[in-house]
Scaffold this active site. Structure first.
Site, PDB file in Angstrom:
ATOM      1  N   ARG A 243      -1.935  -6.345 -44.304  1.00 40.40           N
ATOM      2  CA  ARG A 243      -2.215  -7.172 -43.138  1.00 40.40           C
ATOM      3  C   ARG A 243      -1.243  -8.404 -43.051  1.00 40.40           C
ATOM      4  NH1 ARG A 243      -3.438  -3.356 -40.935  1.00 40.40           N
ATOM      5  NH2 ARG A 243      -5.305  -2.683 -39.603  1.00 40.40           N
ATOM      6  N   GLU A 272       2.459 -11.369 -35.985  1.00 42.37           N
ATOM      7  CA  GLU A 272       3.240 -10.219 -35.389  1.00 42.37           C
ATOM      8  C   GLU A 272       2.636  -9.892 -34.096  1.00 42.37           C
ATOM      9  OE1 GLU A 272       1.030  -6.157 -37.207  1.00 42.37           O
ATOM     10  OE2 GLU A 272       2.183  -7.594 -38.618  1.00 42.37           O
ATOM     11  N   HIS A 290       5.483  -2.884 -38.900  1.00 40.09           N
ATOM     12  CA  HIS A 290       3.906  -2.202 -38.993  1.00 40.09           C
ATOM     13  C   HIS A 290       3.881  -0.806 -38.626  1.00 40.09           C
ATOM     14  CE1 HIS A 290      -0.393  -3.965 -38.782  1.00 40.09           C
ATOM     15  NE2 HIS A 290      -0.378  -2.693 -39.173  1.00 40.09           N
TER      16      HIS A 290
END
Length: 335
Positions: A243, A272, A290
């Site tokens: 993360r 992000e 991601h």
């Protein structure tokens, strides 16, 4: 004949058509196949009168939203991580929360290992060099990187995904595996993985390739910062498929720029989809948006699991009242 109105559900982001069809069989459905990214105020407005929400990792479900949407009874995410959802606040208000673990373990481990290998072997850097038309001659040290086979793999966070990455390293590449975790694995699991438990400082000092797969929480915020990076080998790589926020991206950019570690592979970032601008200027970092769980079969399985949770949480279907991966199942009994 059951004439009760169907529960009302909002799908907050675009999802597979077959998942929409599944949900539409049980609910009065509103959905967002245009995939607009709503502000929280827009999300609150659309959740008025809704019993359930199908969300991803991008929607913030916090106390403000819950207070503004008192009818909400279930929030089901198709992500495994749920730091965007205030679980305690949901539990206080009797809102069931579920995530989508397990179905993405192997796919994410595949990607984590691939990202680590791309980082170690300087694949992105060399591709950019080739595409720019700069490859005109061979050199004995041209883009010479680090070996993966036989190296020391360090895993920070030894849950399902961490164990899957360790297994790939030990069995597939003959790597020595070190790990650190909040709790130590059973000795039989350690033996099966060929993994040795060490403290965090030892993990940082001895790993040739460090992979981060720990969940995000306030306790893990900036678990890798300037002090931790200073302990790593100058030849080491760091890969983050966990993360954003676990790594201090500014400190990492500085360490990479000064070559205090060799390279990094990052699939997640603080804030992000924004990426720290210093990272974008560096050649020795592999950046991906991601996508560690992004195989079509896995993303579909994640969405289907979120749908199954939502159907069961709102008392529909053959498993009514028994959502398969609820995080706070106790709220159903309390309601």
């Amino acid at each position: 004949m059951n004439t009760a109105p169907k529960p009302r559900v909002l799908v907050a982001r675009q999802v597979f058509d077959e998942v929409i069809e599944k949900l539409a069989g049980h609910f009065e459905l509103q959905y967002n196949q245009a995939d607009a990214v709503w502000t929280q105020d827009e999300l609150i407005a659309r959740l008025q009168g809704m019993d359930g929400a199908f969300v991803t990792g991008t929607e913030a479900i916090d106390r403000r939203l819950l207070d503004a949407c008192p009818q909400l009874r279930a929030v089901c995410t198709m992500a495994v991580g749920y730091n965007n959802i205030d679980l305690a606040a949901c539990t206080e208000r009797g809102v069931l929360v579920s995530n989508a673990p397990d179905v993405l373990t192997e796919t994410t481990a595949d990607f984590g290992f691939a990202l680590m290998m791309a980082t170690a072997r300087r694949i992105t850097e060399s591709e950019h060099f080739l595409r720019a038309g700069r490859w005109t001659r061979w050199g004995h040290d041209m883009f010479a990187g680090a070996d993966v086979h036989g190296a020391t793999l360090g895993v920070l966070g030894m849950g399902r995904i961490g164990q899957a990455i360790a297994r790939r390293g030990a069995l597939g590449f003959g790597m020595s595996v070190l790990y650190h975790n909040r709790s130590r694995l059973d000795p039989a699991v350690e033996a099966k993985l060929g993994a040795r438990y060490v403290d965090k400082a030892t993990l940082l000092r001895e790993s040739d390739h460090l992979v981060l797969v720990l969940p995000y929480s306030p306790a893990s915020h900036h678990a890798i910062g300037a002090a931790e990076l200073a302990l790593m080998k100058p030849t080491a790589t760091l890969t983050n498929v966990a993360r954003g926020g676990i790594v201090d991206d500014a400190a990492l950019a500085e360490a990479l720029r000064e070559r205090r570690i060799a390279a990094a592979g990052l699939d997640v970032f603080e804030g992000e989809p924004a990426v720290h601008p210093a990272l974008l200027q560096l050649p020795n970092v592999v950046l991906t948006p991601h996508i560690a769980s992004a195989s079509l079969p896995t993303r579909l399985a994640m969405a289907q699991l979120a749908a199954d949770n939502l159907i069961a949480a709102l008392g529909q279907g053959p498993h009514a009242g028994r959502p398969p991966t609820a995080l706070n199942l106790q709220v159903l009994g309390a309601r």
